[in-house]
Design a protein around this motif. Structure first.
Motif, PDB file in Angstrom:
ATOM      1  N   ARG A 106     -12.380 -32.212 -13.146  1.00 43.31           N
ATOM      2  CA  ARG A 106     -11.126 -31.461 -13.022  1.00 43.31           C
ATOM      3  C   ARG A 106     -11.343 -30.001 -12.647  1.00 43.31           C
ATOM      4  O   ARG A 106     -10.392 -29.329 -12.227  1.00 43.31           O
ATOM      5  CB  ARG A 106     -10.321 -31.540 -14.328  1.00 43.31           C
ATOM      6  CG  ARG A 106      -9.689 -32.887 -14.584  1.00 43.31           C
ATOM      7  CD  ARG A 106      -8.892 -32.900 -15.880  1.00 43.31           C
ATOM      8  NE  ARG A 106      -7.642 -32.173 -15.793  1.00 43.31           N
ATOM      9  CZ  ARG A 106      -6.770 -32.078 -16.806  1.00 43.31           C
ATOM     10  NH1 ARG A 106      -7.043 -32.647 -17.963  1.00 43.31           N
ATOM     11  NH2 ARG A 106      -5.646 -31.402 -16.658  1.00 43.31           N
ATOM     12  N   ALA A 107     -12.545 -29.488 -12.817  1.00 48.03           N
ATOM     13  CA  ALA A 107     -12.779 -28.069 -12.563  1.00 48.03           C
ATOM     14  C   ALA A 107     -12.373 -27.648 -11.147  1.00 48.03           C
ATOM     15  O   ALA A 107     -11.716 -26.614 -10.972  1.00 48.03           O
ATOM     16  CB  ALA A 107     -14.238 -27.713 -12.843  1.00 48.03           C
ATOM     17  N   ASP A 109     -10.082 -28.855  -9.144  1.00 41.61           N
ATOM     18  CA  ASP A 109      -8.620 -28.829  -9.032  1.00 41.61           C
ATOM     19  C   ASP A 109      -8.027 -27.650  -9.792  1.00 41.61           C
ATOM     20  O   ASP A 109      -7.028 -27.056  -9.366  1.00 41.61           O
ATOM     21  CB  ASP A 109      -8.023 -30.134  -9.561  1.00 41.61           C
ATOM     22  CG  ASP A 109      -8.310 -31.325  -8.646  1.00 41.61           C
ATOM     23  OD1 ASP A 109      -8.614 -31.094  -7.460  1.00 41.61           O
ATOM     24  OD2 ASP A 109      -8.244 -32.471  -9.134  1.00 41.61           O
ATOM     25  N   LEU A 110      -8.627 -27.300 -10.936  1.00 37.23           N
ATOM     26  CA  LEU A 110      -8.146 -26.151 -11.699  1.00 37.23           C
ATOM     27  C   LEU A 110      -8.344 -24.865 -10.914  1.00 37.23           C
ATOM     28  O   LEU A 110      -7.472 -23.987 -10.901  1.00 37.23           O
ATOM     29  CB  LEU A 110      -8.872 -26.080 -13.042  1.00 37.23           C
ATOM     30  CG  LEU A 110      -8.529 -27.181 -14.042  1.00 37.23           C
ATOM     31  CD1 LEU A 110      -9.516 -27.169 -15.207  1.00 37.23           C
ATOM     32  CD2 LEU A 110      -7.100 -27.005 -14.573  1.00 37.23           C
ATOM     33  N   VAL A 111      -9.485 -24.742 -10.255  1.00 38.44           N
ATOM     34  CA  VAL A 111      -9.737 -23.559  -9.434  1.00 38.44           C
ATOM     35  C   VAL A 111      -8.771 -23.517  -8.254  1.00 38.44           C
ATOM     36  O   VAL A 111      -8.199 -22.469  -7.926  1.00 38.44           O
ATOM     37  CB  VAL A 111     -11.200 -23.541  -8.950  1.00 38.44           C
ATOM     38  CG1 VAL A 111     -11.417 -22.427  -7.928  1.00 38.44           C
ATOM     39  CG2 VAL A 111     -12.141 -23.350 -10.133  1.00 38.44           C
ATOM     40  N   ASP A 112      -8.553 -24.656  -7.622  1.00 40.19           N
ATOM     41  CA  ASP A 112      -7.601 -24.721  -6.508  1.00 40.19           C
ATOM     42  C   ASP A 112      -6.198 -24.327  -6.966  1.00 40.19           C
ATOM     43  O   ASP A 112      -5.430 -23.716  -6.200  1.00 40.19           O
ATOM     44  CB  ASP A 112      -7.566 -26.129  -5.912  1.00 40.19           C
ATOM     45  CG  ASP A 112      -8.818 -26.459  -5.120  1.00 40.19           C
ATOM     46  OD1 ASP A 112      -9.578 -25.529  -4.792  1.00 40.19           O
ATOM     47  OD2 ASP A 112      -9.048 -27.663  -4.863  1.00 40.19           O
ATOM     48  N   ALA A 113      -5.866 -24.652  -8.212  1.00 40.76           N
ATOM     49  CA  ALA A 113      -4.547 -24.325  -8.741  1.00 40.76           C
ATOM     50  C   ALA A 113      -4.403 -22.842  -9.058  1.00 40.76           C
ATOM     51  O   ALA A 113      -3.277 -22.336  -9.150  1.00 40.76           O
ATOM     52  CB  ALA A 113      -4.263 -25.155  -9.991  1.00 40.76           C
ATOM     53  N   GLY A 114      -5.549 -22.151  -9.257  1.00 44.78           N
ATOM     54  CA  GLY A 114      -5.474 -20.713  -9.521  1.00 44.78           C
ATOM     55  C   GLY A 114      -6.220 -20.243 -10.752  1.00 44.78           C
ATOM     56  O   GLY A 114      -6.148 -19.054 -11.092  1.00 44.78           O
ATOM     57  N   LEU A 115      -6.951 -21.128 -11.434  1.00 42.36           N
ATOM     58  CA  LEU A 115      -7.734 -20.701 -12.597  1.00 42.36           C
ATOM     59  C   LEU A 115      -8.850 -19.763 -12.134  1.00 42.36           C
ATOM     60  O   LEU A 115      -9.583 -20.071 -11.199  1.00 42.36           O
ATOM     61  CB  LEU A 115      -8.328 -21.912 -13.311  1.00 42.36           C
ATOM     62  CG  LEU A 115      -9.106 -21.615 -14.605  1.00 42.36           C
ATOM     63  CD1 LEU A 115      -8.178 -21.088 -15.691  1.00 42.36           C
ATOM     64  CD2 LEU A 115      -9.829 -22.869 -15.097  1.00 42.36           C
ATOM     65  N   GLU A 116      -8.998 -18.632 -12.846  1.00 42.43           N
ATOM     66  CA  GLU A 116      -9.963 -17.613 -12.432  1.00 42.43           C
ATOM     67  C   GLU A 116     -11.147 -17.480 -13.382  1.00 42.43           C
ATOM     68  O   GLU A 116     -12.243 -17.108 -12.953  1.00 42.43           O
ATOM     69  CB  GLU A 116      -9.261 -16.260 -12.302  1.00 42.43           C
ATOM     70  CG  GLU A 116      -8.170 -16.251 -11.254  1.00 42.43           C
ATOM     71  CD  GLU A 116      -7.348 -14.982 -11.283  1.00 42.43           C
ATOM     72  OE1 GLU A 116      -7.900 -13.904 -10.991  1.00 42.43           O
ATOM     73  OE2 GLU A 116      -6.142 -15.060 -11.624  1.00 42.43           O
ATOM     74  N   ARG A 117     -10.945 -17.750 -14.657  1.00 42.57           N
ATOM     75  CA  ARG A 117     -12.023 -17.585 -15.627  1.00 42.57           C
ATOM     76  C   ARG A 117     -11.903 -18.674 -16.682  1.00 42.57           C
ATOM     77  O   ARG A 117     -10.815 -19.176 -16.954  1.00 42.57           O
ATOM     78  CB  ARG A 117     -11.961 -16.209 -16.317  1.00 42.57           C
ATOM     79  CG  ARG A 117     -12.243 -15.034 -15.390  1.00 42.57           C
ATOM     80  CD  ARG A 117     -12.331 -13.716 -16.161  1.00 42.57           C
ATOM     81  NE  ARG A 117     -11.066 -13.344 -16.773  1.00 42.57           N
ATOM     82  CZ  ARG A 117     -10.820 -13.361 -18.066  1.00 42.57           C
ATOM     83  NH1 ARG A 117     -11.752 -13.770 -18.922  1.00 42.57           N
ATOM     84  NH2 ARG A 117      -9.644 -12.990 -18.527  1.00 42.57           N
ATOM     85  N   GLY A 145     -19.690 -30.055 -18.497  1.00 42.80           N
ATOM     86  CA  GLY A 145     -18.501 -29.257 -18.224  1.00 42.80           C
ATOM     87  C   GLY A 145     -18.843 -27.842 -17.796  1.00 42.80           C
ATOM     88  O   GLY A 145     -18.213 -27.276 -16.885  1.00 42.80           O
ATOM     89  N   VAL A 146     -19.833 -27.243 -18.439  1.00 43.86           N
ATOM     90  CA  VAL A 146     -20.273 -25.904 -18.049  1.00 43.86           C
ATOM     91  C   VAL A 146     -20.819 -25.935 -16.625  1.00 43.86           C
ATOM     92  O   VAL A 146     -20.517 -25.067 -15.797  1.00 43.86           O
ATOM     93  CB  VAL A 146     -21.332 -25.370 -19.036  1.00 43.86           C
ATOM     94  CG1 VAL A 146     -21.917 -24.049 -18.539  1.00 43.86           C
ATOM     95  CG2 VAL A 146     -20.720 -25.186 -20.422  1.00 43.86           C
ATOM     96  N   GLU A 147     -21.626 -26.950 -16.321  1.00 42.19           N
ATOM     97  CA  GLU A 147     -22.169 -27.078 -14.970  1.00 42.19           C
ATOM     98  C   GLU A 147     -21.049 -27.258 -13.949  1.00 42.19           C
ATOM     99  O   GLU A 147     -21.094 -26.680 -12.855  1.00 42.19           O
ATOM    100  CB  GLU A 147     -23.126 -28.263 -14.912  1.00 42.19           C
ATOM    101  CG  GLU A 147     -24.392 -28.061 -15.727  1.00 42.19           C
ATOM    102  CD  GLU A 147     -25.270 -29.303 -15.761  1.00 42.19           C
ATOM    103  OE1 GLU A 147     -24.769 -30.379 -15.368  1.00 42.19           O
ATOM    104  OE2 GLU A 147     -26.433 -29.193 -16.163  1.00 42.19           O
ATOM    105  N   ALA A 148     -20.042 -28.049 -14.304  1.00 42.15           N
ATOM    106  CA  ALA A 148     -18.922 -28.276 -13.392  1.00 42.15           C
ATOM    107  C   ALA A 148     -18.161 -26.986 -13.132  1.00 42.15           C
ATOM    108  O   ALA A 148     -17.734 -26.714 -12.000  1.00 42.15           O
ATOM    109  CB  ALA A 148     -17.981 -29.339 -13.962  1.00 42.15           C
ATOM    110  N   ALA A 149     -17.987 -26.180 -14.180  1.00 40.11           N
ATOM    111  CA  ALA A 149     -17.286 -24.900 -14.017  1.00 40.11           C
ATOM    112  C   ALA A 149     -18.068 -23.969 -13.100  1.00 40.11           C
ATOM    113  O   ALA A 149     -17.494 -23.305 -12.218  1.00 40.11           O
ATOM    114  CB  ALA A 149     -17.073 -24.250 -15.380  1.00 40.11           C
TER     115      ALA A 149
END
Length: 355
Positions: A106-107, A109-117, A145-149
């Protein structure tokens, strides 16, 4: 212009709990000050809808709030998280605190949605110790999850570690871990017995500061909260077991390709007036109530039917009723934390005026 409380603090940030559900059961959990109220994993009727969350953000954005952090429980249990982030006002910085187990897949898609940190809760680097603290067997998933972020471009990823008696011995290894893995930072969070219970677990946070001063080759003071930043070189911490090398960090902990240093901060609000004097945020509970301070339980203010006027009025009341320092609101008597009657009287007078 942001609203200013009676103590000269602009309110520029908001933390919104999207759910009180969580797939972990951490032994220190206080669930954003609400207590460990974790319920079933299925969505609950009292959770705010995406429309309600966005309405709140649009109103407070017009009142000068320029950043939002989504929290829980575990916010990624919300299937509509990407939608909420995507619909957040463009002028607001968007961050999230998570246990990391749902970041794989999901990381991006979250970034594409606008998540910055993103902040990821991680209290140990050993599977057994991690399981004891979180009551889960999800250690490998958190590392993934950390690696995905990192792969999704969310570096630096900040690891949140609560420091108390059960975890204090793991601090050196965690400091070495962030020093050896590029893209990570560490946030050591002081245990808060007054809202979490188990006062016997609390430690003197100055011990942690003192140890970090000995390890760090450079110390800076951050403007926000006057917080110290400790920079520790890779390999500078003695007597730690070999750490975890993240696949996407490009770092080999046994080789020469290492970042120069790791950044460590300590979040120490307990009995720290300076910390509270620099607090510029309010909170929203998962069921739609404004909350002026993490450590207070009596200042939850309902937004009624959540019309824009009700949200605005409740937000203004919340800002106006912030206390200067929770250590003056909560005082210790015979080893127990009890409310300071001086502020109870003020709160009662304020409530009467609102009626």
């Amino acid at each position: 212009m942001p609203l200013e409380d009676d103590f000269g603090r602009d309110v520029t940030g908001i933390r919104i709990s999207l759910t009180d559900r969580c797939n972990f059961d951490c032994v220190y959990c206080h669930n954003e000050g609400l207590g460990d109220t974790r319920g079933p994993m299925d969505p609950q009727d009292d959770e705010m809808s995406a429309d309600e969350v966005i309405r709140i953000l649009e109103v407070v954005s017009d009142l000068g709030v320029d950043s939002v952090k989504f929290t829980g429980g575990e916010p990624m249990l919300r299937d509509d998280l990407e939608e909420i982030i995507r619909r957040t006002p463009d002028e607001m910085e968007v961050s999230m605190t998570t246990n990391g187990t749902f970041l794989p897949g999901r990381a991006p898609d979250l970034v594409d949605a606008g998540l910055e940190r993103v902040n990821v809760s991680q209290d140990a680097l050993d599977k057994e110790h991690f399981a004891e603290l979180t009551k889960s067997g999800a250690y490998d998933r958190v590392i993934e999850g950390v690696e995905a972020a990192l792969s999704a471009g969310l570096a630096p990823v900040k690891l949140n570690m609560v420091v108390f008696e059960p975890t204090a011995g793991y601090v050196p290894q965690m400091v070495d871990h962030v020093a050896r893995n590029e893209g990570l930072r560490l946030q050591l969070i002081e245990y808060m017995p007054e809202i979490s219970g188990h006062p016997e677990w609390a430690i003197d946070i100055e011990r942690v500061h003192g140890w970090l001063e000995e390890q760090a080759h450079r110390i800076e003071r951050r403007e926000m909260h006057g917080r110290r930043r400790y920079f520790v070189e890779a390999g500078a911490v003695d007597d730690v077991d070999s750490t975890v090398a993240l696949e996407n960090s490009g770092v080999n902990p046994t080789g020469t390709e290492q970042p120069e240093e790791g950044l460590v901060e300590v979040v120490d609000p307990v009995e720290n007036a300076q910390f509270c004097a620099n607090c510029h945020r309010v909170r929203v509970t998962h069921d739609g109530k404004f909350k002026g301070c993490l450590n207070r339980h009596d200042d939850h203010r309902s937004m009624g039917s959540m019309s824009r006027d009700e949200i605005r009025e409740t937000f203004e009341q919340t800002v106006a009723n912030r206390v200067p320092y929770y250590g003056e609101y909560l005082v210790k008597e015979d080893g127990e934390w009890v409310p300071n009657e001086e502020y109870i009287d003020v709160l009662d007078q304020s409530a009467a005026a609102d009626d």
